[in-house]
Design an enzyme around this catalytic site. Structure first.
Site, PDB file in Angstrom:
ATOM      1  N   HIS A  54       7.263   2.774  -3.735  1.00 54.86           N
ATOM      2  CA  HIS A  54       7.425   2.529  -2.294  1.00 54.86           C
ATOM      3  C   HIS A  54       8.891   2.700  -1.884  1.00 54.86           C
ATOM      4  O   HIS A  54       9.192   3.378  -0.894  1.00 54.86           O
ATOM      5  CB  HIS A  54       6.913   1.120  -1.968  1.00 54.86           C
ATOM      6  N   GLU A  55       9.796   2.085  -2.627  1.00 57.55           N
ATOM      7  CA  GLU A  55      11.219   2.179  -2.250  1.00 57.55           C
ATOM      8  C   GLU A  55      11.724   3.612  -2.406  1.00 57.55           C
ATOM      9  O   GLU A  55      12.508   4.092  -1.579  1.00 57.55           O
ATOM     10  CB  GLU A  55      12.075   1.208  -3.086  1.00 57.55           C
ATOM     11  N   HIS A  58      10.802   5.631   0.627  1.00 60.01           N
ATOM     12  CA  HIS A  58      11.575   5.398   1.850  1.00 60.01           C
ATOM     13  C   HIS A  58      12.650   6.475   2.032  1.00 60.01           C
ATOM     14  O   HIS A  58      13.065   6.758   3.154  1.00 60.01           O
ATOM     15  CB  HIS A  58      12.226   4.017   1.835  1.00 60.01           C
ATOM     16  N   GLU A 115       6.936   2.250   6.553  1.00 57.61           N
ATOM     17  CA  GLU A 115       6.409   1.405   5.481  1.00 57.61           C
ATOM     18  C   GLU A 115       5.084   1.948   4.953  1.00 57.61           C
ATOM     19  O   GLU A 115       4.795   1.866   3.755  1.00 57.61           O
ATOM     20  CB  GLU A 115       6.227  -0.032   5.985  1.00 57.61           C
ATOM     21  N   ASP A 119       4.081   3.042   1.223  1.00 55.14           N
ATOM     22  CA  ASP A 119       2.928   2.530   0.465  1.00 55.14           C
ATOM     23  C   ASP A 119       2.061   3.662  -0.075  1.00 55.14           C
ATOM     24  O   ASP A 119       1.673   3.649  -1.252  1.00 55.14           O
ATOM     25  CB  ASP A 119       2.060   1.627   1.358  1.00 55.14           C
ATOM     26  N   HIS A 179       6.547  -3.721   8.938  1.00 50.40           N
ATOM     27  CA  HIS A 179       5.490  -3.780   7.924  1.00 50.40           C
ATOM     28  C   HIS A 179       4.175  -4.186   8.600  1.00 50.40           C
ATOM     29  O   HIS A 179       4.141  -5.163   9.345  1.00 50.40           O
ATOM     30  CB  HIS A 179       5.820  -4.810   6.841  1.00 50.40           C
ATOM     31  N   ARG A 185      -2.134  -3.419   4.487  1.00 45.01           N
ATOM     32  CA  ARG A 185      -1.379  -2.701   3.454  1.00 45.01           C
ATOM     33  C   ARG A 185      -2.201  -2.649   2.165  1.00 45.01           C
ATOM     34  O   ARG A 185      -2.171  -1.644   1.449  1.00 45.01           O
ATOM     35  CB  ARG A 185      -0.033  -3.384   3.200  1.00 45.01           C
TER      36      ARG A 185
HETATM   37 ZN   LIG Z   1       9.481  -0.743   2.615  1.00 43.78          ZN
END
Ligand SMILES: [Zn+2]
Length: 219
Positions: A54-55, A58, A115, A119, A179, A185
């Protein structure tokens, strides 16, 4: 101060910082249910693995993709790549716009887009990483409590999103938090992944299987 972290080591969270092209995982997130050195691979890839993915993503979401490798706000994409990206991310906006969180109040697909890109791409890359790990170590590809590694991967993704808000807080967050609420999510990304449908033997038309023309693939 470029050496300073944006979170304390005690925080259970993680972040990407576009201006430093940096991903940070405070010590506190490196524990169960995100990470457990004694757990089977599925739990760790579906937990911290998906968070790491996920990071990373980004850096390639609607915002991070506008920053170059050196952290400068600088376009490094071709126009055609940008147009194709936007066409795909518009589908993800529509998916989350379609989730009703409180009666008459839906998730904001645009607000939560970055976000949700994180995901979807992060869970996908973590799933691929799990498959590579199991190929390298076939002995680890075992059922636990009657569930396969693939099933446990997605189950732990859902486990890390166990979270609840009272109505007032949820109402504020739907308007301000980039988020989406945790329940969306937990389900949003897997419903775009054929690997999820395969793991749980879902059929076309099931709630967790988005139709082919609505299924989102970005990274
Ligand atoms: Zn994030």
């Amino acid at each position: 101060d470029k050496t300073e972290w944006g979170m304390t080591p005690q925080t259970v969270n993680a972040y990407y910082n576009a201006t430093k092209n940096e991903i940070v995982f405070p010590a506190a997130i490196l524990q169960a249910p995100f990470f457990d050195a004694k757990a089977d691979p599925a739990l760790n890839y579906g937990g911290i693995g998906a968070v790491i993915g996920h990071e990373m993503m980004h850096g390639y979401d609607d915002s991070g993709s506008q920053f170059a490798a050196n952290g400068n706000f600088d376009n490094w994409w071709t126009d055609s790549d940008r147009a194709a990206f936007t066409q795909r991310t518009d589908q993800l906006v529509a998916q989350f716009d379609g989730y009703e969180s409180l009666p008459g109040v839906n998730v904001k697909g645009k607000l939560t887009l970055g976000e949700n890109i994180g995901d979807l791409g992060g869970l996908t890359v973590a799933y691929d990483a799990l498959q590579m790990a199991l190929k390298e170590d076939p002995k680890a590809n075992v059922e636990v409590d009657g569930y396969s590694q693939d099933q446990r991967f997605f189950m732990n993704w859902a486990t890390v999103w166990r979270r609840n808000f009272n109505e007032g807080e949820l109402r504020v967050r739907l308007n301000t938090d980039p988020h989406a609420p945790a329940n969306f999510r937990a389900n949003g990304a897997p419903s775009n992944m054929p690997a999820y449908a395969q793991a749980f033997e879902c059929k076309a038309g099931d709630e967790m299987v988005r139709a082919d023309d609505k299924r989102v693939v970005i990274w």
